[in-house]
Write a protein that holds these residues in place. Sequence first.
Motif, short mmCIF file in Angstrom:
data_model
loop_
_atom_site.label_atom_id
_atom_site.label_comp_id
_atom_site.label_asym_id
_atom_site.label_seq_id
_atom_site.Cartn_x
_atom_site.Cartn_y
_atom_site.Cartn_z
N ASP A 187 -0.89 -11.97 3.44
CA ASP A 187 -1.61 -10.72 3.66
C ASP A 187 -0.69 -9.51 3.57
N HIS A 188 0.64 -9.71 3.43
CA HIS A 188 1.45 -8.49 3.45
C HIS A 188 1.34 -7.75 2.12
N GLN A 189 1.46 -6.44 2.23
CA GLN A 189 1.17 -5.57 1.10
C GLN A 189 2.33 -5.58 0.10
N GLN B 272 -1.01 -0.85 -4.35
CA GLN B 272 -0.76 -1.68 -3.17
C GLN B 272 -1.85 -2.74 -3.07
N SER C 70 -2.67 -7.06 -1.33
CA SER C 70 -2.12 -8.18 -0.57
C SER C 70 -1.50 -9.18 -1.56
N GLU C 71 -0.56 -9.96 -1.03
CA GLU C 71 0.09 -10.97 -1.85
C GLU C 71 -0.94 -11.98 -2.37
N THR D 197 -4.62 -11.13 11.65
CA THR D 197 -3.17 -11.19 11.49
C THR D 197 -2.82 -11.94 10.21
N SER D 198 -1.53 -12.06 9.94
CA SER D 198 -1.08 -12.76 8.72
C SER D 198 -1.44 -14.22 8.75
N ASP E 208 -1.01 2.38 10.94
CA ASP E 208 -1.28 1.29 10.00
C ASP E 208 -2.63 1.49 9.33
N GLU F 279 -4.06 -0.43 7.26
CA GLU F 279 -4.82 -1.68 7.09
C GLU F 279 -5.53 -2.06 8.37
#
Lengths: 488, 342
Positions: free
Chosen positions: A71-73, A87, A89-90, A203-204, B220, B222
Amino acid sequence: MTRLQRIVRRRSERGLRYVEARIGAAPAIKWMLRYVFPDHWSFLLGEIALYAFIVLVGTGIFLTLYYIPGDHQVVYHGPYALLRDQQMSEAYRSVLDITFNVPAGLLMRQVHHWAADVFIAAIVLHLMRIFFTGAYRKPRDLNYYIGLTMLMLAILEGFAGYSLVDDLLSGMGLAIANGVALAIPGIGGQLGSTVWGGQFPGTSSFLPRLEVIHVFLIPLTLMALIGIHLAMIMRQHHSQFPGRGRRERNVVGTPMWPAYALRSIGLLLAVAAVLFLVGGLIQINPIWQWGPYHPYLSENGAQPDWYIGWLIGALRLMPNFEPVIGRTTVIPNPFWGGALFPLVVFGVMYAWPALERRFTGDQRRHDLLDRPRDHPTRTAIGSAFLSWVVIVFAVGSTDRIFVRLHISYQSQIYFWRFGIWILPIAVFFIARSGARALKRSEAHPLRGWQGEIVRRGPDGRPEVLSETAGEPAEDIEPPVGTFDGQGG
Amino acid sequence: MARGDGSRAGRLAGWLVAARAAWSGLRHRREVLAQEPPPAPEPPPDPDPTERIVPANPRYETLVAVLLLLGAALAVAFVVIYIVLQTNTQLLGLAMGGALAMLAAAAIVAGKFVVPQETSVEQRDDLLREPEEKEVVEMVEAGGEGISRRGLLVGASGVAGAAMVGAAAAPLASLGPPAGVLHQTPWKSGVRLVNDQNQVYAAGEIQIGAFYTALPEGQDWESFGAGLMVIRLPSSMIHLPASRQSWAPQGIMAFSKICPHAGCAISLYRYPTYQPTSAGPAFTCPCHYSTFTPGDGGQVIFGPAGRPLPQLPLMIDAEGNLRAAGQFDEDLGPSWWSVRRT
């Protein structure tokens, strides 16, 4: 016999002997080879679902090898120019890479997506066949419950699958799923923050969880249930329609070996062929057009995959009823359409075999199928219930009707808030009288011509030349429960 | 391919004839079905449906072999396309789908016209066998022979089982924090409103009739509640409750972009083009078409949303830029059991 054939034969005999000496499988193999399949086209719907599942597993394994549930950008630098430097998400980037960089990646992704749509469609059609022919009755009710469970899991699995992509469409779908989870009375808030690991979008750890659900938990459960489903069918043998020499206590049809096995393999290959052809030639879910998901973005005219359409229709149709007691929101609105409605639909379907047993008092074992007309009441209830769900499904596209035909969206919603209750009642009476008329006349609505050939004589009076109205053949055993006074 | 003495052309003609025969065979079958005659008047008392037909038709065997080889050729074509063109989805799909279609046709032709066609009868088992059922019950009961405190043992096993299930399920709680996190919002007093290029919104650039998405500077983006909708209304259209009189400086108002129905971002804004006849200004969520009026503080006028759109108090700082003048006084996003409502 050529030399090659002799070698092949000796080899296979030696192979069989090897297995035989170790597990003694010959009686089981013999039984399998002679296992009889009654022939009817509607029996192939379940097989189509099974074969679509096989294609799903195959293409799914391919996709899993490339997908990253991150989920990180990150910033996109791939070949698709319109998204470059954005930008995202992975996870979304990895699916763009599958689409544009991995050879045959787009083909596999589209085949997978088409196969999911076909899989669930085949299950639903199979379920309709099971319902309208009374195949869910004892002893097959247990297997019917397993089938319903697989349908629920298949819908969840499809939703989880297209949610993994993390494009704008799937992000919006997950937001709604989160809204429905939060709406469950009492536990919803905690359920949402537990499943997502906090406030939406989570969360991730959320995407990895969803991936484990999609590629491991549900597929394995489905495989186990498919195994049980097939084992139970083989134990009881297939049900069959009444026909020449077909009795409650026997099963007439084509044995597994060789004709049925070849035809069924042919169906597997044909299902795969169609899926690969549409997957290669007809675009589905062009995720590069949706763009990446961010919680503050959405797109207009978004529509889910077809099997979620009934839920979006229910969410849209529901008036804004949200009872509050003191400071507690007892039933948040998305609960009605997103949770209660599917619970009622599946609840009714699970309860149906027991309800029918109670109302008809019929506790017997049934191995001959009914035609829909044999039980007008059942057929009418099923049609009305189906129309109820189909209307809700169709209400999910009222916004498209507004865009195409300029019929006010609000008027359509106000209309269907009443229509949803009136139309199924009309369907009930139409289906029941149709089934009764067919039962009386014994006409087949789709096949052949039933009636009289009449010629007008010189004196103007009609003269009957021939009559084709048929009575059921004497040697057809009527299915149990369709004699006078016992049918619905 | 079957070995034969005939010329290539002869073989080609041979399987063309075979294909033609297959087609007419299929058509014939269909006609037979279509014209199913009324049942015979006096059928035999217990008809035997079993039959076995051995087609022994070499033409169909040739046809199957041809189909298999065509399938093989298309499978090879798939590999060639994969190596040479790599990402040509259409050709890859055609080759793979075509190969599968040829093999499917081969299997179906073989199943219908090459191997023996058989109809046979199997008897069904009795599923319910009461004597055996009774034996099972007896065997299970025999396992408890000589036990005097049966109730105690069953009860204790139940307690142990329930406790173990509870213990096994307890770690599930670590998957997520307590539901209190749902009250979170990145907006607090003094945070500046920026666009998605991180440029500060000045009050002067907010036009009547336009719709702006704002994000919290330095927070943030997001996070769920980050998005705001900013609009400006003429004072004649603003009918805020007394407690919100100061929330809309110069008629500029900010609302959460997250729909309080199911959590989609609201993306539709309508502003009257001709005031005497057009409907008033409204936000509409594209997911389920909940519609909210900004002038009276985000009230629901259509659709399934069960509570108004949360409004954020705004202020204009000394440089003329927009800032939050406080927090939301209700929760953002979908409703839940303990959601804070106004």
